[in-house]
Write a protein that holds these residues in place. Structure first.
Motif: not given
Lengths: 299, 299
Positions: B120, B168, A218-220, A175-176, A172, A222, A179-182, A214-216, B171
């Motif tokens: 975030a 996520m 990315r957001a943090t 992959l994250l 994981l 940005l 290959q993910s948005v992260l 997980l998505f946080a 994804e």
């Protein structure tokens, strides 16, 4: 390299992506070593013998030599299937399977993996590392944790492997992070101890938060310019924290032995020390060799 | 296609991987539609105007026309950055950003995304779908759930978006099912209702079990011949169960509106019905158009 002493047998660790072989001397030390990228995943059944011979050809003589191999080489899609042994079972075994060969100079024995019916689980390769650890620590009673792409937690008692569970945290993470948005927010190297500790304790105490955290990452990055190194340590901490939450019945109040590559055992040791546990640490290559030696001794 | 009525304006949904445009008639319906794979991720800044013109050229006249676009086209790495608005904020906005163009026949307005400082989080595109939903359901008070690659849960009250969280799960489903060791055990289509329900309730009640249950999908296929369709439903159930566990403060005891593609809203509706909730369901394309119409009305 020193002038080659002809080996008395050959040890092989044959995984999904790599083949590593050791020319073993009479005294239990190895006298030469070689490796290639001929992992099980890249080979058809007829490719295994040539791939092995390419690495060991210069070690061979007219005298037939035994090769002891562990890992995914014994999977159904490997050289020959070495059926799983069911836990609970001894770490030592003599149930090796002889692979079909056309070269009379080698006799190849393949170690079986382990299976657990319920909860369903399997391992191939780690059982030999555990056997090596038990050979060197015959009185060990506790938990072996083998961090890697698929981390294994195994309960060991009286020389037996009692039960085990597999966690995909390593895969994981790859992959994250890759290959993910992260991937836009995460460095391929670098670290941040505080971020790791904080993320670890977050998902260990509230495992359900993993999905939102997980998505946080990315957001943090940005919104708050979080560094890619901090992001990398956070992702690792979130995943290992969630793993520790799930594996708690394994490690809580137990002796723990970590068997793995140094950068992984160090990360897991940090995580466990934060829970008040000081694990024993063993090098994975040494345990693999010790396990293959133990298998050789059973033949 | 009927003889083309010249559009009075053009609506555009411009995401990471696709561009979809609609020629809008005077009455609020669209008179033509086109789409391409010119998503934001494949375009350099100078590529956006030509990519748009390729799709809409035959709709243009000497009269300048307005284009209203939402989605990742407004990201920092898009055509022009449309800065995030911070929640809580109204769903409607007139803060659109005009993109630089050289063709005098078009004037392109790009919708801002939304941000939340703590925890975030960010969205681009879904805010327009939510605006469309609120335009059609002005008295809605509750939660909008927008399942997709990055599923959003948003709290809506009095025409405002109060807070939101991103998961996520979509994804993760694609990465685990298509690129991890689980790909060997998982079908690309097919389903098993019982397996989905069972997996969902497992991770919803014990979210920490996700980490251990993922590899079990592989092991159960190897040891117990689990079908690839059952495995696919199990993976979906495990991930959505973990998401529902984390999003519980959003959905528990709330009105829920699901906005998404039909196959996704159906899966989430099943998951929510198992918790005793009957969600309202809205089609994502209709909501996107309704949102772009609402933005047009604000200009």
């Amino acid at each position: 390299m020193r002038a080659l002493e002809k080996p008395s047998w050959i040890a092989a660790d044959w995984g999904t992506s790599n083949l590593r072989v050791w020319a073993m001397g009479a005294t239990g030390d190895y006298v030469d070593h070689a490796e290639s990228n001929d992992g099980m995943a890249s080979l058809a059944p007829g490719d295994f013998e040539p791939a092995l011979l390419r690495l060991i050809e210069h070690w061979l003589t007219d005298q037939p030599i035994e090769v002891i191999a562990c890992g995914m080489v014994g999977a159904r899609q490997g050289w020959v299937e070495a059926p799983y042994r069911a836990v609970p079972c001894t770490a030592k075994t003599s149930d090796l399977i002889v692979a079909p060969t056309s070269d009379k100079r080698i006799k190849v024995h393949i170690a079986p993996g382990l299976m657990q019916s319920d909860p369903a689980d399997v391992m191939r390769g780690e059982e030999t590392q555990i056997a090596g650890f038990i050979a060197q620590n015959p009185d060990f009673d506790g938990i072996a944790c083998l961090p890697g792409t698929h981390t294994k937690w195994a309960h060991i008692s009286a020389g037996e492997i009692v039960s085990f569970r597999t966690f995909m945290s390593g895969e994981l993470f790859a992959l994250l992070g890759g290959q993910s948005v992260l991937k836009h927010s995460i460095a391929s190297t670098g670290w941040d101890d505080d971020a790791f500790d904080d993320a670890l304790s977050t998902t260990l105490s509230k495992p359900e938060s993993l999905a939102a955290k997980l998505f946080a990452i990315r957001a943090t990055q940005l919104l708050h310019d979080q560094s890619p190194e901090t992001a990398r340590a956070r992702l690792s901490g979130l995943l290992i924290g969630a793993e520790l939450a799930a594996a708690k019945p394994y490690w809580l109040g137990q002796n723990i032995a970590l068997i793995g590559a140094p950068h992984l055992t160090q990360t897991y040791a940090t995580a466990l020390r934060l829970q008040g546990i000081t694990p024993q640490v063993a090098d994975v290559t040494q345990m693999t060799l010790a396990g293959l030696i133990a298998l050789k001794d059973q033949l």
